[in-house]
Design an enzyme around this catalytic site. Structure first.
Site, PDB file in Angstrom:
ATOM      1  N   LYS A 156       0.834  -1.206   0.000  1.00 52.91           N
ATOM      2  CA  LYS A 156       0.000   0.000   0.000  1.00 52.91           C
ATOM      3  C   LYS A 156       0.871   1.260   0.000  1.00 52.91           C
ATOM      4  O   LYS A 156       0.570   2.239  -0.695  1.00 52.91           O
ATOM      5  CB  LYS A 156      -0.925  -0.005   1.228  1.00 52.91           C
ATOM      6  CG  LYS A 156      -2.055  -1.018   1.109  1.00 52.91           C
ATOM      7  CD  LYS A 156      -2.804  -1.259   2.404  1.00 52.91           C
ATOM      8  CE  LYS A 156      -3.795  -2.415   2.223  1.00 52.91           C
ATOM      9  NZ  LYS A 156      -4.486  -2.844   3.426  1.00 52.91           N
TER      10      LYS A 156
ATOM     11  N   GLN B 204      -4.503  -1.756   9.631  1.00 52.42           N
ATOM     12  CA  GLN B 204      -4.522  -3.070   8.977  1.00 52.42           C
ATOM     13  C   GLN B 204      -5.153  -4.124   9.892  1.00 52.42           C
ATOM     14  O   GLN B 204      -4.811  -4.220  11.075  1.00 52.42           O
ATOM     15  CB  GLN B 204      -3.079  -3.473   8.598  1.00 52.42           C
ATOM     16  CG  GLN B 204      -2.971  -4.763   7.823  1.00 52.42           C
ATOM     17  CD  GLN B 204      -3.567  -4.686   6.415  1.00 52.42           C
ATOM     18  OE1 GLN B 204      -3.631  -3.615   5.808  1.00 52.42           O
ATOM     19  NE2 GLN B 204      -4.018  -5.815   5.906  1.00 52.42           N
TER      20      GLN B 204
ATOM     21  N   ASP C  19     -11.209   2.967   4.506  1.00 50.30           N
ATOM     22  CA  ASP C  19     -11.672   1.570   4.391  1.00 50.30           C
ATOM     23  C   ASP C  19     -13.194   1.506   4.268  1.00 50.30           C
ATOM     24  O   ASP C  19     -13.737   0.491   3.817  1.00 50.30           O
ATOM     25  CB  ASP C  19     -11.297   0.793   5.666  1.00 50.30           C
ATOM     26  CG  ASP C  19      -9.987   0.029   5.535  1.00 50.30           C
ATOM     27  OD1 ASP C  19      -9.707  -0.481   4.440  1.00 50.30           O
ATOM     28  OD2 ASP C  19      -9.273  -0.085   6.559  1.00 50.30           O
TER      29      ASP C  19
END
Ligand code: GUN
Length: 307
Positions: free
Chosen positions: A62, A106, A129
């Site tokens: 990422k 994460q 997200d």
């Protein structure tokens, strides 16, 4: 634009996630330039609180993706044994920072950390997200701010390959908060890449094979290697394989990646299929970049006209 007509020898179209993701990254890079012209450099913070090698790999990918499109990345690592308060404090700091427009923690997190509290701690405006309850609610209401990256990426793939969802029988296999639930919500909604008759199957589903046998579109997101095989599919179905499973193999790394669908047997039955790797994975990563520039635009009042 991506060439999306390629067929393999079995007549099954192979859905090229790398190519569609490259198009998304180009679009994102152009929007980064627009923001730069307004004096804003979009920034994404990633937070890793895990020793899991797969999570470490995902986070470093990422960061690399950000660099490629001109997004600043900030990375924070927290010891997996540290108290949850350390993670909350980190999120609070990132919520405050003007140079950080998106915050991603994460998952999965260590057992002693309450995932729900963590996801609620990120301000919804930076929740790239799309996991904060406010953003989940907005998505379900048909007024999404940030669509979760994997289901959003799947929608983009279906659109890129002109897969008709309207009136189609779509079966989502898996009911996770990250993929299955938002995927089903998006497919059932009115609008582009929606209007599907959508069924969600899961571990308690009594006759998965019966349900799959009539599915025009199958989204496999169970996290079980090669759980679905070609004999379970309707001829000509579009198969989107979200699974990225590491299985032991005689390779340099000691493992290989396989999907939730047995690719070889599904090819030739399916009308179109995503490979693993190279299907959904690159799209998930690209949509995170998309959500980050969207967040920066929203926070700075710049209309980015994102498709
Ligand atoms: N772990 C696996 N997939 C995801 C994702 O989409 N977002 C976050 N934050 N963690 C993940």
């Amino acid at each position: 634009m991506t060439e999306t007509t390629g067929e393999d020898a079995d007549g099954t179209r192979i859905i090229d996630g790398e190519a569609v993701a490259a198009d998304v990254r180009d679009e994102v890079a152009a929007r980064v330039e627009t923001l730069e012209a307004e004096g804003v450099t979009p920034g994404l913070a990633t937070v890793l609180m895990s020793d899991d090698p797969a999570s470490e790999t995902y986070v470093s990918m990422k960061q690399r993706d950000c660099e490629e499109v001109g997004i600043e990345s900030v990375h924070v690592e927290i010891d997996a044994d540290a108290p949850a308060e350390e993670l909350y404090g980190t999120i609070d700091d990132l919520n405050e920072r003007e140079d950080v427009h998106g915050v991603l923690v994460q998952l999965p997190l260590p057992d002693h950390v309450d995932k729900r509290r963590v996801l609620r701690r990120i301000v919804p405006e930076k929740d790239v997200d799309g996991f904060h309850p406010e953003n989940v609610g907005r998505l379900v209401a048909g007024d999404a701010r940030f669509k979760p990256c994997t289901p959003h990426g799947v929608q983009k793939l279906l659109a890129a390959y002109d897969v008709e969802t309207e009136g189609a029988d779509a079966v989502v296999v898996g009911r996770s908060d990250i993929v299955g639930k938002p995927m089903a919500n998006l497919l059932v909604q009115k609008g582009p890449v929606g209007n599907a008759t959508t069924t969600v199957c899961h571990s308690r589903t009594e006759d998965l094979e019966e349900t799959l046998s009539t599915a025009d579109i199958v989204i496999a997101a169970v996290g079980v290697p090669e759980f679905i095989d070609g004999s379970m599919l309707k001829e000509g179905a579009t198969v989107i394989d979200v699974g990225i499973n590491r299985v032991d193999a005689d390779t340099e790394k000691g493992y290989e990646l396989v999907g939730d669908v047995e690719y070889e047997s599904a090819k030739g039955v399916a009308g179109a299929i995503t490979p693993v790797p190279g299907g959904v994975g690159p799209m998930t990563r690209a949509m995170l970049l998309y959500n980050t520039v969207k967040a920066a635009g929203l926070q700075r009042g710049v209309d980015l006209d994102l498709s």
